[in-house]
Design an enzyme around this catalytic site. Structure first.
Site, mmCIF file in Angstrom:
data_model
loop_
_atom_site.group_PDB
_atom_site.id
_atom_site.type_symbol
_atom_site.label_atom_id
_atom_site.label_comp_id
_atom_site.label_asym_id
_atom_site.label_seq_id
_atom_site.Cartn_x
_atom_site.Cartn_y
_atom_site.Cartn_z
ATOM 1 N N SER A 104 13.467 -3.671 2.767
ATOM 2 C CA SER A 104 13.586 -3.479 1.316
ATOM 3 C C SER A 104 14.091 -2.060 1.078
ATOM 4 O O SER A 104 13.359 -1.083 1.292
ATOM 5 C CB SER A 104 12.230 -3.689 0.634
ATOM 6 O OG SER A 104 11.845 -5.030 0.737
ATOM 7 N N LYS A 144 7.515 3.443 -2.468
ATOM 8 C CA LYS A 144 8.960 3.514 -2.191
ATOM 9 C C LYS A 144 9.720 2.497 -3.043
ATOM 10 O O LYS A 144 10.750 2.815 -3.663
ATOM 11 C CB LYS A 144 9.189 3.261 -0.698
ATOM 12 C CG LYS A 144 10.628 3.208 -0.241
ATOM 13 C CD LYS A 144 11.158 1.791 -0.077
ATOM 14 C CE LYS A 144 10.376 0.974 0.915
ATOM 15 N NZ LYS A 144 10.941 -0.385 1.110
ATOM 16 N N LYS A 156 14.908 -8.101 -5.046
ATOM 17 C CA LYS A 156 13.660 -7.650 -4.418
ATOM 18 C C LYS A 156 13.011 -6.534 -5.242
ATOM 19 O O LYS A 156 11.779 -6.478 -5.396
ATOM 20 C CB LYS A 156 13.920 -7.159 -2.994
ATOM 21 C CG LYS A 156 12.681 -6.591 -2.271
ATOM 22 C CD LYS A 156 11.564 -7.627 -2.144
ATOM 23 C CE LYS A 156 10.248 -7.022 -1.669
ATOM 24 N NZ LYS A 156 10.183 -6.733 -0.262
#
Length: 299
Positions: free
Chosen positions: A100, A243, A175
């Protein structure tokens, strides 16, 4: 059968990568893996895979290279440079990055790989460790339709919901949206848990009935026991969700989309890290709500 299946190199054997690679081995694929931890390489070998001593060794004979590492800097580190994937994979190889990362990193990787004759798909996943183990991940893919069709049998071994979302970077964009929804959902569940407990309600009964109605969700189903038992062993670490919240807030700013609730939850995730909880599962957002409510979370 295994002779006719593409040879796979797997780079990154963490919480998600190890069970995913093992599912491919069970399906008959020949998997050669590389990761930085010897114990993870030993685990792969015990499952029937082959452990490589370097990225170059792992990818040199591969038809498909799959990467599953924490963030954009790690993707760039394993892809580029003299020791990287692009320097050692054969022309015609299909590189599937299931990490990701930022959409732009995926776009850049596809462009640089094309110069070497290497095709790329960005294919991040949702479902956490349980989804990886059970092979029921959602896989959101960006790239060319022909490459997606070629990769589909591999994806079918790893997940249940597999969708080509658009050109390079599209998988990462979807995502990012997924991570926004999951974080906000966990935060709402955590607030409900503290509210219910402070009200003296039977929490197990309350969560069962809530999960059977409109408030029900995959998040609540997967994380209910974490909330009830205050067990936060990482299926997906707060550090990684921090993140990802950075990715979605930055990407949203770039396209002019407002994320008022998402921005607040991003700050709550960030604060949890500064309080030393970054290595815990993202359901540990409950600990932040407890602190804000005047309680000391269990050690």
């Amino acid at each position: 059968m295994s002779n006719t299946l593409p040879k796979i190199a797997w780079i990154g054997l963490g919480i998600m990568g190890s069970p995913m690679a093992e599912n491919l081995i069970k399906a008959g694929y020949q998997v050669t893996g590389f990761t930085l931890e010897q114990a993870k390489l030993d685990r792969l070998a015990a499952a029937g895979g082959a452990a490589a001593g370097s990225i170059a060794e792992a990818v040199k004979d591969a038809d498909v290279v799959i990467t599953m590492v924490p963030a954009s800097p790690q993707v760039e580190a394993i892809a580029y440079g003299d020791e990287g994937i692009l320097a050692h994979a054969r022309p015609g190889t299909l590189l599937i990055d299931m990490s990701s990362i930022t959409p732009q990193t995926s776009v850049d990787l596809a462009e640089n790989a094309a110069d070497k004759g290497i095709r790329v798909l960005d294919a991040p996943v949702s479902g956490g460790e349980a989804g990886a183990v059970e092979a029921v991940l959602s896989i959101m893919v960006g790239g060319e339709r022909a490459d997606f069709d070629e990769a589909k049998p591999i994806f079918d071994v790893l997940g249940k919901t597999i969708v080509l979302c658009g050109p390079h970077g599209s998988g990462q964009t979807v995502k990012a949206a997924n991570q926004l929804i999951v974080a906000v959902n966990i935060q709402a569940c955590a607030e409900a848990v503290v509210f219910l407990e402070k009200s003296g309600v039977d929490l197990t009964a309350a969560l069962d009935v809530l999960n059977g109605g409109l408030a029900g969700s995959t998040v609540l189903t997967r994380k209910k026991d974490n909330f009830l038992k205050r067990e936060f062993a990482p299926g997906f670490r707060i550090d990684l969700h921090h993140k990802d919240m950075g990715i979605v807030t930055d990407a949203a700013r770039n396209v002019g989309a407002a994320l008022p609730v998402g921005a607040v939850v991003a700050q709550l995730v960030a604060s949890l890290r500064t309080q030393g909880d970054g290595g815990l599962d993202h359901s540990a957002l409950l600990r932040g709500v407890e602190r804000l409510s005047g309680e000391t979370p269990a050690a």
